[in-house]
Design a protein around this motif. Sequence first.
Motif, mmCIF file in Angstrom:
data_model
loop_
_atom_site.group_PDB
_atom_site.id
_atom_site.type_symbol
_atom_site.label_atom_id
_atom_site.label_comp_id
_atom_site.label_asym_id
_atom_site.label_seq_id
_atom_site.Cartn_x
_atom_site.Cartn_y
_atom_site.Cartn_z
ATOM 1 N N ASP A 114 0.820 -1.212 0.000
ATOM 2 C CA ASP A 114 0.000 0.000 0.000
ATOM 3 C C ASP A 114 0.853 1.261 0.000
ATOM 4 N N VAL A 115 1.847 1.303 0.883
ATOM 5 C CA VAL A 115 2.681 2.511 0.984
ATOM 6 C C VAL A 115 3.553 2.664 -0.268
ATOM 7 N N ALA A 116 4.044 1.548 -0.800
ATOM 8 C CA ALA A 116 4.860 1.634 -2.017
ATOM 9 C C ALA A 116 4.014 2.118 -3.197
ATOM 10 N N GLU A 117 2.741 1.724 -3.232
ATOM 11 C CA GLU A 117 1.846 2.221 -4.293
ATOM 12 C C GLU A 117 1.668 3.747 -4.173
ATOM 13 N N ASN A 118 1.692 4.256 -2.934
ATOM 14 C CA ASN A 118 1.647 5.720 -2.757
ATOM 15 C C ASN A 118 2.840 6.366 -3.454
ATOM 16 N N ASP A 178 15.745 -7.591 18.996
ATOM 17 C CA ASP A 178 14.286 -7.734 19.013
ATOM 18 C C ASP A 178 13.619 -6.540 18.327
ATOM 19 N N LEU A 179 14.135 -6.221 17.136
ATOM 20 C CA LEU A 179 13.644 -5.041 16.435
ATOM 21 C C LEU A 179 13.346 -5.370 14.971
ATOM 22 N N LEU A 180 12.167 -5.003 14.541
ATOM 23 C CA LEU A 180 11.813 -5.135 13.121
ATOM 24 C C LEU A 180 11.706 -3.718 12.554
ATOM 25 N N THR A 181 12.475 -3.463 11.497
ATOM 26 C CA THR A 181 12.441 -2.139 10.877
ATOM 27 C C THR A 181 12.029 -2.283 9.421
ATOM 28 N N ILE A 182 11.086 -1.470 8.998
ATOM 29 C CA ILE A 182 10.667 -1.468 7.598
ATOM 30 C C ILE A 182 10.853 -0.045 7.073
ATOM 31 N N VAL A 183 11.598 0.092 5.988
ATOM 32 C CA VAL A 183 11.814 1.419 5.395
ATOM 33 C C VAL A 183 11.319 1.401 3.953
ATOM 34 N N ILE A 184 10.486 2.349 3.613
ATOM 35 C CA ILE A 184 10.009 2.480 2.230
ATOM 36 C C ILE A 184 10.347 3.900 1.782
ATOM 37 N N GLU A 185 11.170 3.971 0.750
ATOM 38 C CA GLU A 185 11.703 5.267 0.357
ATOM 39 C C GLU A 185 11.461 5.486 -1.133
ATOM 40 N N ASP A 186 10.954 6.655 -1.487
ATOM 41 C CA ASP A 186 10.735 6.916 -2.911
ATOM 42 C C ASP A 186 11.304 8.268 -3.303
ATOM 43 N N ALA A 215 7.035 -11.833 -1.275
ATOM 44 C CA ALA A 215 7.272 -12.133 -2.689
ATOM 45 C C ALA A 215 6.092 -11.647 -3.529
ATOM 46 N N ALA A 216 4.868 -11.887 -3.052
ATOM 47 C CA ALA A 216 3.681 -11.450 -3.804
ATOM 48 C C ALA A 216 3.610 -9.929 -3.869
ATOM 49 N N THR A 217 3.990 -9.262 -2.770
ATOM 50 C CA THR A 217 3.980 -7.796 -2.763
ATOM 51 C C THR A 217 4.964 -7.228 -3.789
ATOM 52 N N ILE A 247 6.251 -4.787 -9.146
ATOM 53 C CA ILE A 247 7.060 -4.785 -10.373
ATOM 54 C C ILE A 247 6.169 -4.966 -11.600
ATOM 55 N N GLU A 248 5.258 -5.942 -11.519
ATOM 56 C CA GLU A 248 4.426 -6.230 -12.686
ATOM 57 C C GLU A 248 3.434 -5.095 -12.956
ATOM 58 N N GLY A 249 2.901 -4.508 -11.896
ATOM 59 C CA GLY A 249 1.915 -3.448 -12.072
ATOM 60 C C GLY A 249 2.522 -2.115 -12.468
ATOM 61 N N ASN A 250 3.810 -1.946 -12.222
ATOM 62 C CA ASN A 250 4.458 -0.667 -12.509
ATOM 63 C C ASN A 250 5.808 -0.904 -13.188
ATOM 64 N N PRO A 251 5.770 -1.435 -14.418
ATOM 65 C CA PRO A 251 7.026 -1.876 -15.044
ATOM 66 C C PRO A 251 8.012 -0.744 -15.375
ATOM 67 N N SER A 252 7.552 0.508 -15.322
ATOM 68 C CA SER A 252 8.502 1.575 -15.636
ATOM 69 C C SER A 252 9.193 2.107 -14.376
ATOM 70 N N VAL A 253 8.766 1.624 -13.210
ATOM 71 C CA VAL A 253 9.378 2.060 -11.948
ATOM 72 C C VAL A 253 10.400 0.998 -11.516
ATOM 73 N N ASP A 254 11.526 1.448 -10.962
ATOM 74 C CA ASP A 254 12.497 0.494 -10.436
ATOM 75 C C ASP A 254 12.280 0.258 -8.947
ATOM 76 N N PHE A 255 12.500 -0.979 -8.539
ATOM 77 C CA PHE A 255 12.339 -1.341 -7.135
ATOM 78 C C PHE A 255 13.624 -1.991 -6.628
#
Lengths: 128, 179
Positions: B10-14, B34-42, B116-118, B123-131
């Motif tokens: 969801d956030v990556a689609e933003n 005991d730390l889980l970190t998730i970073v989404i950067e665009d 993997a599904a995310t 990638i498939e839905g936005n083939p012109s964007v790099d991930f």
Amino acid sequence: MPKISIEDLKRIKEEQIGKMVLRGGQYRAKVTVHMGTCGIAAGARDVMSLFRELIAEKDMQDVILTNSGCAGLCAKEPMITVEVVDTAPVKYVLVDREKAKKIFEEHVIGGHVVEDYALAIGSETMAV
Amino acid sequence: MEDLSLHVLDVAENGVSAGASIIGIMIDEDLEADLLTIVIEDNGKGMSPEFLHKVLDPFVTTRSTRRVGLGLSLFEQAAMEADGALNIESTVGTGTKIVVTMRHGHIDRKPIGDMAATILTLIEGNPSVDFVYNHKKGANAYVLDTREIRSELGTVPLNHPQVVSLIKENLTEGLKEIQ
């Protein structure tokens, strides 16, 4: 850590020379899965995965699978839009795996709209 | 949202909607701390300080088709339930970085889910964007960079079914290896 093999990528590239006209903007059918917060929460990603499997199974190179955002009808998610070339786009609502399979067989492959699952035909106007 | 991979999608689609050409997704499962970190950067268009100030309010959205925006607020809630937080840094014209932390072993932490599904959907839905997807678990790491794949493919698009199959296989195996 595995790497995607360069040989595999090169092989695909060579096989595709000459076939590129088809995917370079031209396709027979396009399936758009609406992927807003509402769609994702309602299962849009599973619907997308299923279409990916079906396309791979039938090796349908002329079908494009893509996604878009929220269309404003969050209560009807997951939604998809199917566009078969030279016909009006059709929005399907409350899509699950069973409906998706039927839509793929009858509309994407067969060209016949599955009217029971369709929201509207030929209208791209969003509900407000 | 049932799991964290759906929040990431969801956030990556933003980011895609913000016009990004490259989106970085980093997941770090630091079991020792005991730390889980998730970073989404665009590198999309970013948010103004005024918008940034109110973006976690559910009644704020950029959408014109509806009046509520739940994506970031839901993700923040998921983080807070697991003794964590969601932070946003954003600059107009430069991009946005979302950093989410959680206690890895917290009983209310949502499972990571099917990353993997995310990534495939993105990638498939936005083939012109790099991930660029980087997943660390303890001492192990998996990296997928679509820029490398794209440069080998030439004019073949990333959403070609055979390319998608290769990426799928790589993601599935790679993520299994770091477990």
